[in-house]
Design a protein around this motif. Structure first.
Motif, short mmCIF file in Angstrom:
data_model
loop_
_atom_site.label_atom_id
_atom_site.label_comp_id
_atom_site.label_asym_id
_atom_site.label_seq_id
_atom_site.Cartn_x
_atom_site.Cartn_y
_atom_site.Cartn_z
N VAL A 34 0.84 -1.20 0.00
CA VAL A 34 0.00 0.00 0.00
C VAL A 34 0.87 1.25 0.00
CG1 VAL A 34 -1.65 1.35 1.36
CG2 VAL A 34 -2.00 -1.11 1.06
N THR A 35 1.93 1.23 0.80
CA THR A 35 2.84 2.38 0.84
C THR A 35 3.49 2.61 -0.52
OG1 THR A 35 3.31 1.97 3.17
CG2 THR A 35 4.88 3.33 1.98
N ARG A 36 3.90 1.53 -1.17
CA ARG A 36 4.53 1.63 -2.49
C ARG A 36 3.51 2.08 -3.55
NH1 ARG A 36 5.99 -3.26 -2.82
NH2 ARG A 36 7.80 -2.94 -1.46
N LEU A 37 2.28 1.59 -3.43
CA LEU A 37 1.24 1.99 -4.38
C LEU A 37 1.03 3.49 -4.37
CD1 LEU A 37 -1.55 -0.72 -3.96
CD2 LEU A 37 -0.59 0.05 -6.13
N VAL A 38 0.96 4.05 -3.18
CA VAL A 38 0.73 5.49 -3.06
C VAL A 38 1.91 6.27 -3.64
CG1 VAL A 38 0.43 7.38 -1.42
CG2 VAL A 38 -0.84 5.27 -1.10
N ALA A 39 3.12 5.72 -3.46
CA ALA A 39 4.31 6.40 -3.98
C ALA A 39 4.40 6.28 -5.50
CB ALA A 39 5.56 5.82 -3.34
N LEU A 57 -0.65 9.20 7.53
CA LEU A 57 -1.27 7.97 8.02
C LEU A 57 -0.42 6.75 7.69
CD1 LEU A 57 -4.95 8.77 7.02
CD2 LEU A 57 -4.13 8.43 9.35
N LEU A 58 0.18 6.73 6.49
CA LEU A 58 1.03 5.61 6.13
C LEU A 58 2.28 5.56 7.00
CD1 LEU A 58 0.77 5.67 2.23
CD2 LEU A 58 -0.13 3.92 3.78
N GLU A 59 2.80 6.72 7.36
CA GLU A 59 3.95 6.75 8.28
C GLU A 59 3.56 6.17 9.63
OE1 GLU A 59 5.40 10.71 8.53
OE2 GLU A 59 6.06 10.79 6.43
N GLU A 60 2.36 6.49 10.09
CA GLU A 60 1.88 5.94 11.36
C GLU A 60 1.73 4.43 11.28
OE1 GLU A 60 0.38 6.09 15.34
OE2 GLU A 60 1.53 7.50 14.12
N TRP A 61 1.19 3.95 10.17
CA TRP A 61 1.00 2.50 9.97
C TRP A 61 2.36 1.79 9.97
CZ3 TRP A 61 -1.34 -0.20 5.04
CH2 TRP A 61 -1.89 -1.44 5.42
N THR A 62 3.33 2.40 9.28
CA THR A 62 4.66 1.80 9.22
C THR A 62 5.31 1.78 10.60
OG1 THR A 62 4.95 2.53 6.92
CG2 THR A 62 6.95 1.98 8.16
N GLU A 108 -6.10 -3.47 0.07
CA GLU A 108 -5.02 -3.22 -0.88
C GLU A 108 -5.55 -3.37 -2.31
OE1 GLU A 108 -1.12 -5.36 -2.76
OE2 GLU A 108 -1.39 -5.63 -0.60
N LEU A 109 -6.33 -4.41 -2.54
CA LEU A 109 -6.92 -4.60 -3.86
C LEU A 109 -7.90 -3.48 -4.20
CD1 LEU A 109 -7.58 -8.46 -3.84
CD2 LEU A 109 -5.64 -7.23 -4.84
N ASP A 110 -8.69 -3.04 -3.22
CA ASP A 110 -9.60 -1.91 -3.45
C ASP A 110 -8.81 -0.70 -3.95
OD1 ASP A 110 -11.85 -3.31 -2.51
OD2 ASP A 110 -11.53 -2.65 -0.45
N LEU A 111 -7.67 -0.43 -3.30
CA LEU A 111 -6.84 0.70 -3.69
C LEU A 111 -6.25 0.50 -5.08
CD1 LEU A 111 -5.49 3.39 -3.01
CD2 LEU A 111 -3.68 2.10 -1.84
N ARG A 112 -5.82 -0.72 -5.37
CA ARG A 112 -5.26 -0.99 -6.70
C ARG A 112 -6.28 -0.70 -7.79
NH1 ARG A 112 -0.48 -3.71 -7.11
NH2 ARG A 112 0.42 -4.52 -5.18
N TYR A 113 -7.51 -1.17 -7.61
CA TYR A 113 -8.54 -0.91 -8.60
C TYR A 113 -8.82 0.58 -8.74
CZ TYR A 113 -9.93 -5.75 -9.60
OH TYR A 113 -9.95 -7.05 -10.03
N ALA A 114 -8.90 1.28 -7.63
CA ALA A 114 -9.21 2.71 -7.66
C ALA A 114 -8.11 3.52 -8.34
CB ALA A 114 -9.44 3.23 -6.25
N ALA A 115 -6.85 3.12 -8.12
CA ALA A 115 -5.71 3.85 -8.67
C ALA A 115 -5.33 3.38 -10.07
CB ALA A 115 -4.51 3.69 -7.74
N GLY A 116 -5.97 2.32 -10.56
CA GLY A 116 -5.62 1.79 -11.86
C GLY A 116 -4.29 1.07 -11.86
N ALA A 117 -3.91 0.55 -10.69
CA ALA A 117 -2.64 -0.18 -10.56
C ALA A 117 -2.86 -1.65 -10.87
CB ALA A 117 -2.09 -0.02 -9.14
#
Length: 228
Positions: A19-24, A78-83, A112-121
């Motif tokens: 998820v962190t890499r996806l956002v980056a 938020l991702l920094e907090e998760w990490t 993670e899959l939800d985010l991938r679909y939304a971001a087109g990853a």
């Protein structure tokens, strides 16, 4: 329905890293809608993941503090907090194991899959969380098939088969691993589910795809990977 799987803490950490890499790698706005999670944005999704992690490691009070200041915290924060919490989360998962740990893996991987679909990853061809999460979905669907007094179904994925329900299977459902996974996780419409590879008419089993927190959408939120 035991499935060969890596330990929960390894699977969960992979979801955090992905998820962190996806956002980056696929920059998206914090307020980008997540089609498969109605009324959620990217930020809402990540905040949910951080909150679940905090609860799992007993940091409820610390998460409450984050929650109160969340209006000023974007996805990056938020991702920094998760990490930062990842190490303790891995320890908690390694210690508890079992169903609770697998449900946490299911939640992280599904989102993670939800985010991938939304971001087109792209979808990952392999993922250490898949087996643990898929096992939880299979067990939930199997319970629902039995609860509706439906004949058992064979679920065929990646050259393997699992029985959902009780008794002699009366149908086989097969297809791409993500088509099956997302159908069991309430991300595909009834119409999309009927377009998967069924050995016979699928309509009688459609009610069993609504179970626990999962409810098939009335309109498509993502495309099928493959169809029969």
């Amino acid at each position: 329905m035991d499935i060969d799987a890596v330990p929960n803490h390894v699977a969960y950490r992979t979801a955090i890293d992905n998820v962190t890499r996806l956002v980056a790698d696929h920059p998206v706005a914090d307020d980008l809608p997540i089609p498969s999670c109605p009324e959620w944005t990217v930020r809402d999704l990540v905040a949910h993941l951080v909150g679940i992690c905090a609860l799992a490691i007993g940091r409820t009070s610390q998460w409450a503090e984050v929650g109160r200041s969340s209006a000023a915290m974007g996805v990056g924060g938020l991702l920094e907090e998760w990490t930062r919490m990842a190490g303790r989360a891995e320890s908690a998962l390694a210690a508890c194991g079992g169903r609770r740990g697998s449900i946490m893996v299911l939640d992280a991987f599904t989102h993670e899959l939800d985010l991938r679909y939304a971001a087109g990853a792209p979808l990952p061809p392999e993922h250490p969380a898949f087996s643990r999460a898929f096992e939880v979905l299979l067990n939930g669907f199997s319970t629902e098939v039995a609860a509706h007094d439906l004949p058992a179904v064979l679920i065929a994925v990646d050259g393997r088969q699992w029985k959902a329900g009780v008794g002699e299977p009366a149908a086989t459902l097969s297809g791409d691993r993500y088509d099956i996974y997302r159908s069991l996780a309430g991300r595909r419409t009834h119409e999309q589910i009927t377009r998967l590879r069924w050995s016979r008419d699928s309509h009688r089993w459609l009610p069993a795809f609504t179970w626990g927190p999962f409810h098939p959408p009335t309109q498509p939120v993502e495309n099928l990977v493959t169809v029969s």
